[in-house]
Design a protein around this motif. Structure first.
Motif, PDB file in Angstrom:
ATOM      1  N   SER A  88     -20.973  60.338 -27.377  1.00  0.00           N
ATOM      2  CA  SER A  88     -21.344  59.054 -26.784  1.00  0.00           C
ATOM      3  C   SER A  88     -21.118  59.145 -25.281  1.00  0.00           C
ATOM      4  O   SER A  88     -20.201  59.832 -24.819  1.00  0.00           O
ATOM      5  CB  SER A  88     -20.495  57.926 -27.360  1.00  0.00           C
ATOM      6  N   THR A  89     -21.945  58.453 -24.519  1.00  0.00           N
ATOM      7  CA  THR A  89     -21.915  58.552 -23.055  1.00  0.00           C
ATOM      8  C   THR A  89     -21.656  57.186 -22.427  1.00  0.00           C
ATOM      9  O   THR A  89     -22.241  56.186 -22.853  1.00  0.00           O
ATOM     10  CB  THR A  89     -23.255  59.106 -22.530  1.00  0.00           C
ATOM     11  N   VAL A  90     -20.780  57.171 -21.444  1.00  0.00           N
ATOM     12  CA  VAL A  90     -20.500  55.957 -20.669  1.00  0.00           C
ATOM     13  C   VAL A  90     -20.692  56.286 -19.197  1.00  0.00           C
ATOM     14  O   VAL A  90     -20.169  57.293 -18.701  1.00  0.00           O
ATOM     15  CB  VAL A  90     -19.068  55.448 -20.899  1.00  0.00           C
ATOM     16  N   VAL A  91     -21.456  55.458 -18.496  1.00  0.00           N
ATOM     17  CA  VAL A  91     -21.681  55.632 -17.060  1.00  0.00           C
ATOM     18  C   VAL A  91     -21.211  54.367 -16.357  1.00  0.00           C
ATOM     19  O   VAL A  91     -21.591  53.260 -16.748  1.00  0.00           O
ATOM     20  CB  VAL A  91     -23.170  55.890 -16.753  1.00  0.00           C
ATOM     21  N   ALA A  92     -20.385  54.527 -15.328  1.00  0.00           N
ATOM     22  CA  ALA A  92     -19.848  53.387 -14.593  1.00  0.00           C
ATOM     23  C   ALA A  92     -20.086  53.571 -13.103  1.00  0.00           C
ATOM     24  O   ALA A  92     -19.981  54.685 -12.575  1.00  0.00           O
ATOM     25  CB  ALA A  92     -18.359  53.214 -14.875  1.00  0.00           C
ATOM     26  N   VAL A  93     -20.396  52.472 -12.414  1.00  0.00           N
ATOM     27  CA  VAL A  93     -20.614  52.466 -10.966  1.00  0.00           C
ATOM     28  C   VAL A  93     -19.453  51.733 -10.310  1.00  0.00           C
ATOM     29  O   VAL A  93     -19.023  50.668 -10.786  1.00  0.00           O
ATOM     30  CB  VAL A  93     -21.951  51.768 -10.623  1.00  0.00           C
ATOM     31  N   PHE A  94     -18.944  52.312  -9.206  1.00  0.00           N
ATOM     32  CA  PHE A  94     -17.778  51.736  -8.533  1.00  0.00           C
ATOM     33  C   PHE A  94     -18.078  51.454  -7.060  1.00  0.00           C
ATOM     34  O   PHE A  94     -18.850  52.179  -6.420  1.00  0.00           O
ATOM     35  CB  PHE A  94     -16.583  52.695  -8.637  1.00  0.00           C
ATOM     36  N   MET A 143     -15.942  64.991 -21.460  1.00  0.00           N
ATOM     37  CA  MET A 143     -16.498  65.154 -20.117  1.00  0.00           C
ATOM     38  C   MET A 143     -16.101  63.938 -19.300  1.00  0.00           C
ATOM     39  O   MET A 143     -16.125  62.817 -19.796  1.00  0.00           O
ATOM     40  CB  MET A 143     -18.031  65.266 -20.173  1.00  0.00           C
ATOM     41  N   LEU A 144     -15.692  64.168 -18.050  1.00  0.00           N
ATOM     42  CA  LEU A 144     -15.345  63.063 -17.164  1.00  0.00           C
ATOM     43  C   LEU A 144     -15.648  63.521 -15.738  1.00  0.00           C
ATOM     44  O   LEU A 144     -14.835  64.185 -15.084  1.00  0.00           O
ATOM     45  CB  LEU A 144     -13.879  62.674 -17.313  1.00  0.00           C
ATOM     46  N   GLU A 145     -16.844  63.174 -15.261  1.00  0.00           N
ATOM     47  CA  GLU A 145     -17.376  63.689 -14.003  1.00  0.00           C
ATOM     48  C   GLU A 145     -17.577  62.560 -12.994  1.00  0.00           C
ATOM     49  O   GLU A 145     -17.914  61.440 -13.371  1.00  0.00           O
ATOM     50  CB  GLU A 145     -18.711  64.390 -14.247  1.00  0.00           C
ATOM     51  N   LEU A 146     -17.401  62.900 -11.725  1.00  0.00           N
ATOM     52  CA  LEU A 146     -17.466  61.911 -10.659  1.00  0.00           C
ATOM     53  C   LEU A 146     -18.434  62.371  -9.568  1.00  0.00           C
ATOM     54  O   LEU A 146     -18.379  63.518  -9.126  1.00  0.00           O
ATOM     55  CB  LEU A 146     -16.076  61.710 -10.063  1.00  0.00           C
ATOM     56  N   LEU A 147     -19.329  61.466  -9.143  1.00  0.00           N
ATOM     57  CA  LEU A 147     -20.267  61.735  -8.048  1.00  0.00           C
ATOM     58  C   LEU A 147     -20.039  60.700  -6.960  1.00  0.00           C
ATOM     59  O   LEU A 147     -19.945  59.503  -7.246  1.00  0.00           O
ATOM     60  CB  LEU A 147     -21.719  61.634  -8.524  1.00  0.00           C
ATOM     61  N   ASP A 148     -19.954  61.157  -5.701  1.00  0.00           N
ATOM     62  CA  ASP A 148     -19.808  60.196  -4.613  1.00  0.00           C
ATOM     63  C   ASP A 148     -21.173  59.745  -4.106  1.00  0.00           C
ATOM     64  O   ASP A 148     -22.220  60.197  -4.584  1.00  0.00           O
ATOM     65  CB  ASP A 148     -18.942  60.775  -3.489  1.00  0.00           C
ATOM     66  N   ASN A 149     -21.178  58.842  -3.107  1.00  0.00           N
ATOM     67  CA  ASN A 149     -22.419  58.245  -2.630  1.00  0.00           C
ATOM     68  C   ASN A 149     -23.378  59.279  -2.053  1.00  0.00           C
ATOM     69  O   ASN A 149     -24.592  59.224  -2.305  1.00  0.00           O
ATOM     70  CB  ASN A 149     -22.115  57.175  -1.571  1.00  0.00           C
ATOM     71  N   ARG A 150     -22.856  60.237  -1.288  1.00  0.00           N
ATOM     72  CA  ARG A 150     -23.737  61.259  -0.712  1.00  0.00           C
ATOM     73  C   ARG A 150     -24.403  62.073  -1.815  1.00  0.00           C
ATOM     74  O   ARG A 150     -25.586  62.406  -1.732  1.00  0.00           O
ATOM     75  CB  ARG A 150     -22.944  62.170   0.213  1.00  0.00           C
ATOM     76  N   THR A 151     -23.642  62.406  -2.843  1.00  0.00           N
ATOM     77  CA  THR A 151     -24.187  63.196  -3.950  1.00  0.00           C
ATOM     78  C   THR A 151     -25.246  62.404  -4.706  1.00  0.00           C
ATOM     79  O   THR A 151     -26.303  62.942  -5.071  1.00  0.00           O
ATOM     80  CB  THR A 151     -23.056  63.616  -4.900  1.00  0.00           C
ATOM     81  N   ASP A 171     -28.138  54.031  -8.412  1.00  0.00           N
ATOM     82  CA  ASP A 171     -27.876  53.048  -7.361  1.00  0.00           C
ATOM     83  C   ASP A 171     -27.478  53.778  -6.082  1.00  0.00           C
ATOM     84  O   ASP A 171     -26.377  54.318  -5.968  1.00  0.00           O
ATOM     85  CB  ASP A 171     -26.749  52.121  -7.816  1.00  0.00           C
ATOM     86  N   ARG A 172     -28.371  53.781  -5.108  1.00  0.00           N
ATOM     87  CA  ARG A 172     -28.104  54.504  -3.865  1.00  0.00           C
ATOM     88  C   ARG A 172     -26.967  53.882  -3.055  1.00  0.00           C
ATOM     89  O   ARG A 172     -26.427  54.529  -2.146  1.00  0.00           O
ATOM     90  CB  ARG A 172     -29.370  54.563  -3.009  1.00  0.00           C
ATOM     91  N   ALA A 224     -15.156  48.577 -11.912  1.00  0.00           N
ATOM     92  CA  ALA A 224     -16.556  48.993 -12.029  1.00  0.00           C
ATOM     93  C   ALA A 224     -17.469  47.780 -11.907  1.00  0.00           C
ATOM     94  O   ALA A 224     -17.210  46.719 -12.486  1.00  0.00           O
ATOM     95  CB  ALA A 224     -16.792  49.689 -13.362  1.00  0.00           C
ATOM     96  N   THR A 225     -18.545  47.937 -11.158  1.00  0.00           N
ATOM     97  CA  THR A 225     -19.489  46.840 -10.958  1.00  0.00           C
ATOM     98  C   THR A 225     -20.663  46.904 -11.925  1.00  0.00           C
ATOM     99  O   THR A 225     -21.342  45.902 -12.143  1.00  0.00           O
ATOM    100  CB  THR A 225     -20.026  46.860  -9.522  1.00  0.00           C
ATOM    101  N   GLU A 226     -20.930  48.082 -12.469  1.00  0.00           N
ATOM    102  CA  GLU A 226     -21.977  48.251 -13.472  1.00  0.00           C
ATOM    103  C   GLU A 226     -21.466  49.199 -14.548  1.00  0.00           C
ATOM    104  O   GLU A 226     -20.682  50.117 -14.276  1.00  0.00           O
ATOM    105  CB  GLU A 226     -23.250  48.841 -12.857  1.00  0.00           C
ATOM    106  N   LEU A 227     -21.951  48.983 -15.767  1.00  0.00           N
ATOM    107  CA  LEU A 227     -21.510  49.812 -16.888  1.00  0.00           C
ATOM    108  C   LEU A 227     -22.680  50.022 -17.834  1.00  0.00           C
ATOM    109  O   LEU A 227     -23.420  49.083 -18.138  1.00  0.00           O
ATOM    110  CB  LEU A 227     -20.352  49.124 -17.622  1.00  0.00           C
TER     111      LEU A 227
END
Length: 447
Positions: free
Chosen positions: A215-221, A242-250, A263-264, A297-300
């Motif tokens: 199962s996959t969960v994606v959260a925006v901060f 799996m627990l991966e993090l991407l910053d805004n530039r990425t 979300d850019r 988190a602002t979006e989930l």
């Protein structure tokens, strides 16, 4: 050269400059890379033995090479060296009852995964280069990947290896059993030794039963620190696969390369998966979502659909190619205790601002392993190298490491002592001298 050519089968020794050019560097271009005297395309342990005996007799440095996907200069050639390529050793044999894969050092990680999958089995280590990197190279750097947060790094799956020492001696270390404590533990010396102690030619790898779909969960901060806090909270509560993090530039680099509706404006995107059995998977996904909300988190978004989950994993895997389009790169691979990940991420942002350089960050957040990549051009190269050194120092100051999975190579060698200390470095060099008294194996790498 004639002597060496006679030791190998016809066509397995490259000496023409245009033929050996492709063997001078690993994945990160290095303008200081030397010119080899030749490249030995080894197809067996016997080829490697012959090559190393020749090199020892003539005091020729040896650089071992798999697929050349390394990111720390570990396979960068030095002038006059012999490049020993193990890429031709690609055989794979799976014993499904023993749950062991035996393969040549040149077998691709993806090929081992596919061979195991045909028997309902699973080879977990999955570096970002898994489709094109070799098992020998993975072992030499103790490679990791996206699923290490649950399944661990390459070392956890190496039951045994065949390795050739500098004088041509062939050692068989470990075997095909899970438990093996006979004699001194020599096997771990070679896992992560980056070709400085010997050349790995074959491996016995532990396989696992295939896990259930995830199962996959994606959260925006709104901030990286909030995302880092969520990582710490999730790690205390749930065993994620799996627990991966991407910053805004990425995020923006990925959107520029392959528009996916991300979300850019997001400061951070957290990608979590759980492959717990039965209903535990759904319960874990719900818990991950709640912890993300609690951390701001602002979006989930959550899904049990395998194809949708794979889409997000593909987005994560595309972060490397996306940043490569930005210009010249200095890739980093630092790790810290997971609870200090927010501090590491904050400090990387400060370094980027202080020096005026672009540093996109993606992280195997669940195990505290961050990959800041410093983008530079001719005007900012000096500042980029200062940033590189400051990030290494920051990781050590936070009780972490200068490399989680890429290896020290040549790029991080000056910083090694700051982490392990002069005593450990001295002992390491004594071991190196015992196994490679002439110092011909990968000079300038690691030690």
């Amino acid at each position: 050269m004639r002597e060496l050519a006679e030791l190998l089968l016809d066509g397995r020794l490259l000496t023409a400059p245009e033929s050996i050019e492709a063997y001078r560097r690993d994945f990160v271009p290095d303008p200081s890379a030397g010119m080899p005297c030749a490249v030995a395309l080894c197809a067996s342990a016997a080829d490697v033995q012959a090559s190393l005996r020749w090199a020892t007799r003539h005091r020729v440095p040896v650089v071992t090479r798999g697929a050349g996907t390394g990111l720390s200069g570990g396979a960068t050639a030095v002038d006059g060296c012999l490049v020993v390529s193990t890429a031709g050793m690609t055989d794979i044999r799976v014993d499904p009852d023993a749950r062991v894969a035996t393969c040549g050092a040149g077998a691709l990680n993806a090929s081992v995964k596919a061979a195991a999958a045909r028997h309902g089995l699973f080879y977990p280590p999955d570096p970002g280069s898994f489709e094109i990197s070799t098992i020998g190279g993975n072992i030499a750097t103790n490679a990791g990947g996206l699923c290490c947060v649950k399944y661990g790094v390459t070392a956890a799956y190496v039951l045994g290896i065949e390795v050739v020492l500098a004088d041509g001696t062939l050692l068989e270390l470990g075997g095909r059993t899970v438990k093996n404590v006979a004699g001194l533990p020599l096997l771990p010396l070679f896992v992560g030794s980056e070709g400085t102690l010997g050349v790995i030619t074959r491996a016995h790898l532990r396989l696992l039963p295939a896990p259930p779909p995830a199962s996959t969960v994606v959260a925006v901060f709104p901030t990286m620190s909030r995302a880092g806090e969520a990582v710490v909270a999730i790690g205390r509560t749930v065993v994620t696969s799996m627990l991966e993090l991407l910053d805004n530039r990425t995020i923006n680099n990925v959107e520029d390369m392959r528009p996916s509706g991300l979300d850019r404006d997001a400061a951070a995107l957290l990608l979590a998966q759980t492959d717990a059995a039965g209903s535990g998977r759904l319960e874990d996904a719900a818990t991950i979502g709640r912890l993300c909300r609690d951390s701001g988190a602002t979006e989930l978004y959550s899904t049990d659909d395998l194809a949708e989950g794979d889409l997000f994993v593909d987005i994560r895997r595309s972060t490397g190619p996306a940043v490569e389009r930005r210009g010249s790169l200095l890739p980093e691979d630092v790790g810290v205790p997971v609870d200090r990940l927010p501090q590491l991420l904050a400090r990387i942002e400060e370094i980027a601002a202080e020096l005026g350089v672009e540093i996109p960050v993606v992280a195997h957040a669940g195990d505290g392993n961050a990959h800041p990549t410093i983008v530079y051009d001719s005007d900012s190269e000096d500042r980029a190298r200062v940033a590189f050194d400051r990030i290494l120092r920051t990781a050590v100051d936070l009780g972490g490491t200068i490399t989680g999975e890429h290896g020290v190579g040549r790029a991080k060698r000056p910083a090694l002592e700051s982490q392990i200390g002069s005593g450990a470095l001295r002992i390491s060099r004594l071991i190196k001298a015992a196994l490679d008294p002439e110092g011909i194996l990968n000079p300038g790498v690691l030690l």
